[in-house]
Write an enzyme that holds these catalytic residues in place. Structure first.
Site, short mmCIF file in Angstrom:
data_model
loop_
_atom_site.label_atom_id
_atom_site.label_comp_id
_atom_site.label_asym_id
_atom_site.label_seq_id
_atom_site.Cartn_x
_atom_site.Cartn_y
_atom_site.Cartn_z
N GLU A 1 0.86 -1.17 0.00
CA GLU A 1 0.00 0.00 0.00
C GLU A 1 0.90 1.22 0.00
O GLU A 1 1.68 1.42 0.93
CB GLU A 1 -0.88 0.01 1.26
CG GLU A 1 -1.91 -1.09 1.25
CD GLU A 1 -2.46 -1.35 2.64
OE1 GLU A 1 -2.57 -0.40 3.43
OE2 GLU A 1 -2.75 -2.52 2.93
N ASP B 1 -4.82 8.94 11.00
CA ASP B 1 -3.46 8.48 11.26
C ASP B 1 -2.88 9.00 12.55
O ASP B 1 -3.13 10.13 12.95
CB ASP B 1 -2.56 8.89 10.09
CG ASP B 1 -2.81 8.02 8.87
OD1 ASP B 1 -2.61 6.80 8.99
OD2 ASP B 1 -3.22 8.55 7.83
N TYR C 1 -10.66 -4.88 4.88
CA TYR C 1 -9.61 -4.41 5.78
C TYR C 1 -10.20 -4.35 7.18
O TYR C 1 -11.00 -3.48 7.48
CB TYR C 1 -9.16 -3.04 5.30
CG TYR C 1 -7.88 -2.49 5.88
CD1 TYR C 1 -7.56 -2.61 7.23
CD2 TYR C 1 -6.98 -1.81 5.06
CE1 TYR C 1 -6.38 -2.09 7.73
CE2 TYR C 1 -5.80 -1.27 5.55
CZ TYR C 1 -5.51 -1.41 6.89
OH TYR C 1 -4.35 -0.86 7.38
#
Lengths: 393, 256
Positions: B46, B57, B172
Site C-alpha cells: 500500500e 493516522d 480491511y
C-alpha cells in the site's frame, strides 16, 4: 430552492459525512437521534431554561443610534457579546451537552481556536459535572493565554495540538483522532457549523435562537419582523448560520456574510474562503476550502483567531453558490478600525471577529431608513492585547 | 481479475502487506522501496499519497506524510514515479490516501491513472460507502480498480454484509477502533471480535491492520484472517539510514 439540509445530509452539492469507518458509529448514532432528542419537550424545556437563567437570554437587540447616524440606516446590534462567557458559542455548547447526556456520554471533547468555544465547552462541562478535554493549537495556546487559564480553572484539560500549523485546523484534527480512539463514551462538541452531517445542521439549530429572538425584537421595535439586511462574520460560520436561520427562506431579507481577508485577499495571508477556495472535503464535509491544486489544505491567516479557518460550513457554501447570501471580506486593519469606531461611538468593545461584520458597513450603499441587523457575536475582552498593540494604547 | 484478486485466490494464509508513504524519507524513494519490499517477500503493498490533514493516522504516518509533502510529493508526481512500476515490480499495489486529494485530481482521472501504471486498488478511508456506490463505483470498475473498505469492532453486521457486497478483493479489518500506530490489542475482546467476523463467512478474504508491528502480532492476526497489514512500524524503521538495508532488516523477522 431548499437552503436547509436534506435527508442525506446535503445542502445542494455540499455537506455529507466524509469520515473514516472508525467514526461512522458515533456519527450515525448522532444522526439517528439528534432531531428526536432536540424535539423532546423535556429537552426544549431544559434548553430554554438554561438559555434564559444561565446564559442570560434573550440577548438585547440594540438600536445603535450614533452608528446609525453615521451610516444613514437603522443599525441594530444583536448583542451575543452579552451572553455568559462572552460570545454566541455558549448557545451551541448548552444544546450539545444536554444532547450528550441523553446519549449517555461521560466524556466531552472539543477543539478551539481563540478559546471561546473551548471556554464555552469547559463551562457547560463544569455545570453538568462531565470530564472535558479541549484540543487547542500550540500557537493559539501561546496567543490566547487568558482563555487557556479560564478553561483550566473550569476544570478542563487543555491539550496542545502540535501537528501541522498548530492552530484551529490541527486542533480539529486532534479532536477527531481522540474521538476515533474513544468511540464509546465520548461526545465531540464541534464549535461551528462544520464537520460531518449532522453537525452543521445541529449546530445551526442551536444557534438559530439568535434569529428567532431577533424577529420578535424587530417586530416590537420596528413593527415588522423582517429587516432589509442581516450581517454576520464567517469563519466556520456558526454565528452567521444562527443569525440567518429564520431569515433564509424570506428572500426579501439580504444575507451578508463577512469573511476575513487577513492582510489582503491576494497577500497570501488571508482566510477569505469563498474567494480563495475551491470545492473539496475538509473535516468530514464537502464544502469550499482553501487548498493547493494537489488538494492540500492551505494555512489561512486572520488577525482574529475565530475566523482563522481554511473552510466554511456546507450551508454557507450552498448559500454562496446559489447566490442567496452575499459573501464579502474585510482586512485585519479594517476590522480593527471598525472595532475602535464601535467602541468610541457606542461604548461597546467588540470581538475582532464581530468587528469584521461591522467593518463592512463602510461598503454598504444605503438609501436611508433601511433596517440592518449586525450580529455582534462576541465581546472584545479577549482581544485587548491585539487592540492595544495595533493602536498603541 | 487484477493482481490483487489473483493473489487472494492463490494464497489463503500468511499474506503480508506493507504500507509506506510515497516520497518518504526522500522524494525519490517510492519505487526503490517497492522493489526492495517485493524482493524481501512482501505479498502486496500500500503506497500512501500524503495529505495535509490525515485524521485517521497517528503520529508516525502524520510525520511521514508531512515530510513527504515538504519533499514536494503530489499525486501527479506519484503517478509519474510509478510510470515504469510494472517493469520491475510484479506484486499487487494499492494506493492509499484521503478523498480530497482524489477529488482534486478527479475520480475518473485517478482511476484511469491507476490502471495505466498498473495499480490494482485503493483505500480511501474518508470516502463514504454511499458516495462510492452512487457516484464513483463505475469509474473504479471500468478501470479494474478494487476499492477496499474498512471494518471496525463497532461496525454493525448489516453494514459488514453491505461492505462485503461492494468489495471485490479483500476487507480491511481494523484491529480496534483507533488511529494508526497503536499496539495490537490481542485481548479476549479483540479475539471475540475477530472470531465473530470470521464466523460471518464473508465472500471476501480478510486482512487485519492497525497495530500489527512484529512477528507475534502478525501471527496472532493470521489466526483469524488471510494475513495482516503493517504500516507505522515499517514507516518508523525508514527514518534513518539506508532505505534498502532498512527494508531487509525489517522484513527479516517475517520472511526468513
Amino acid at each position: 430552492m431548499n437552503y436547509f439540509v436534506n435527508e442525506r445530509g446535503y445542502y445542494g452539492d455540499f455537506g455529507g459525512a466524509y469520515i473514516p469507518e472508525m467514526l461512522y458509529p458515533n456519527v450515525e448514532e448522532l444522526r439517528q437521534q439528534y432531531l428526536s432528542i432536540i424535539h423532546e419537550e423535556s429537552f426544549q424545556q431544559e434548553f430554554k431554561a438554561l438559555l434564559k437563567d444561565y446564559v442570560g437570554r434573550p440577548s438585547p437587540l440594540y438600536l445603535a443610534k450614533r452608528l446609525s447616524e453615521k451610516y444613514g440606516a437603522n443599525i441594530f446590534l444583536k448583542r451575543e457579546d452579552l451572553n455568559h462567557t462572552g460570545a454566541h458559542k455558549i448557545n451551541n455548547t448548552i444544546g450539545q451537552i444536554l444532547l450528550a447526556e441523553r446519549l449517555g456520554k461521560k466524556r466531552i471533547i472539543a477543539e478551539t481556536g481563540a478559546g471561546q468555544h473551548g471556554v464555552a465547552t469547559a463551562t457547560v462541562c463544569a455545570l453538568r459535572g462531565l470530564e472535558c478535554v479541549v484540543y487547542m493549537g500550540e500557537v493559539d495556546i501561546k496567543r490566547q493565554a487568558p482563555n487557556v487559564a479560564r478553561m483550566k480553572m473550569l476544570g478542563a484539560k487543555v491539550v496542545p495540538a502540535t501537528s501541522g500549523s498548530k492552530t484551529l485546523k490541527d486542533a480539529t484534527n486532534e479532536a477527531m483522532r481522540d474521538w476515533i480512539n474513544n468511540p464509546i463514551d465520548t461526545h465531540y462538541i464541534i464549535g461551528s457549523v462544520v464537520g460531518p452531517h449532522p453537525y452543521p445542521d445541529m449546530v445551526s439549530i442551536f444557534q438559530s435562537v439568535i434569529s428567532e429572538e431577533t424577529k420578535k425584537q424587530l417586530l416590537e421595535q420596528t413593527g415588522k419582523d423582517q429587516p432589509d439586511y442581516v450581517m454576520a462574520c464567517v469563519g466556520g460560520g456558526s454565528n452567521a448560520a444562527g443569525m440567518f436561520y429564520h431569515f433564509i427562506n424570506d428572500e426579501n431579507v439580504k444575507l451578508i456574510a463577512v469573511e476575513a481577508a487577513g492582510k489582503g485577499v491576494s497577500s497570501g495571508f488571508s482566510a477569505a474562503t469563498t474567494l480563495l477556495g475551491k470545492e473539496g472535503v475538509l473535516h468530514g464535509s464537502r464544502s469550499i476550502l482553501m487548498q493547493t491544486p494537489d488538494g492540500q489544505v492551505v494555512e489561512p491567516h486572520s488577525v482574529s483567531a475565530g475566523l482563522d479557518y481554511p473552510g466554511i460550513g456546507p450551508q454557507h457554501a450552498h448559500l454562496f453558490k446559489t447566490g442567496r447570501g452575499q459573501y464579502v471580506s474585510i482586512t485585519d486593519d479594517e476590522s480593527l478600525n471598525a472595532g475602535l469606531l464601535l467602541t468610541q461611538l457606542e461604548g461597546i468593545i467588540p470581538a475582532i471577529e464581530s468587528a469584521h461584520a461591522l467593518a463592512y458597513l463602510e461598503y454598504m450603499k444605503f438609501k436611508g431608513g433601511e433596517n440592518v441587523v449586525v450580529c455582534l457575536s462576541g465581546r472584545g475582552d479577549k482581544d485587548m492585547e491585539t487592540y492595544m498593540k495595533h493602536f498603541g494604547l | 481479475m487484477n493482481r490483487l484478486q489473483q493473489l487472494f485466490q492463490n494464497k489463503k494464509k500468511d499474506i503480508l502487506s506493507i504500507y509506506y508513504t510515497a516520497g518518504y524519507p526522500n522524494l525519490t524513494n517510492t519505487l526503490q522501496i517497492a522493489e526492495a519490499l517485493e524482493k524481501a517477500g512482501a505479498d502486496f503493498l500500500e503506497i500512501g499519497f500524503p495529505y495535509s490533514d490525515p485524521i485517521a493516522d497517528g503520529p508516525v504516518i502524520q510525520g511521514s506524510s508531512k515530510q513527504a509533502l515538504d519533499n514536494g510529493m503530489t499525486l501527479h508526481l506519484l503517478f509519474e514515479q510509478l510510470k515504469d512500476l510494472r517493469k520491475t515490480v510484479t506484486i499487487p499495489i494499492l494506493l492509499m490516501g484521503y478523498v480530497n486529494v482524489v477529488l482534486q485530481f478527479g475520480v475518473d482521472n485517478f482511476c484511469k491513472a491507476c490502471a495505466e501504471v498498473g495499480v490494482d486498488g485503493c483505500i480511501i478511508p474518508d470516502l463514504p460507502m454511499y458516495e462510492y456506490e452512487e457516484l464513483y463505483r463505475p469509474a473504479f470498475e471500468e478501470n479494474g480498480i478494487s476499492n477496499i473498505f474498512l471494518v471496525t469492532p463497532q461496525t454493525s453486521e448489516e453494514r459488514i454484509r453491505k461492505i462485503d457486497n461492494l468489495s471485490n478483493a479483500f476487507i480491511y479489518l481494523l484491529s480496534s477502533a483507533a488511529t494508526t500506530g497503536k499496539n495490537l490489542d490481542v485481548s479476549a475482546n479483540a479475539r471475540t471480535y475477530f472470531s465473530r467476523i470470521k464466523d460471518m463467512k464473508l465472500n471476501n478474504p480478510l486482512m487485519i491492520g492497525f497495530g500489527i508491528s512484529d512477528k507475534q502480532t502478525f501471527d496472532a492476526a493470521n489466526e483469524y484472517a488471510s494475513g495482516a497489514i503493517i504500516g507505522s512500524a515499517f514507516v518508523k524503521s525508514l527514518a534513518n539510514g539506508d532505505v534498502e538495508e532498512n527494508v531487509k532488516t525489517f522484513m527479516k523477522e517475517f520472511r526468513d
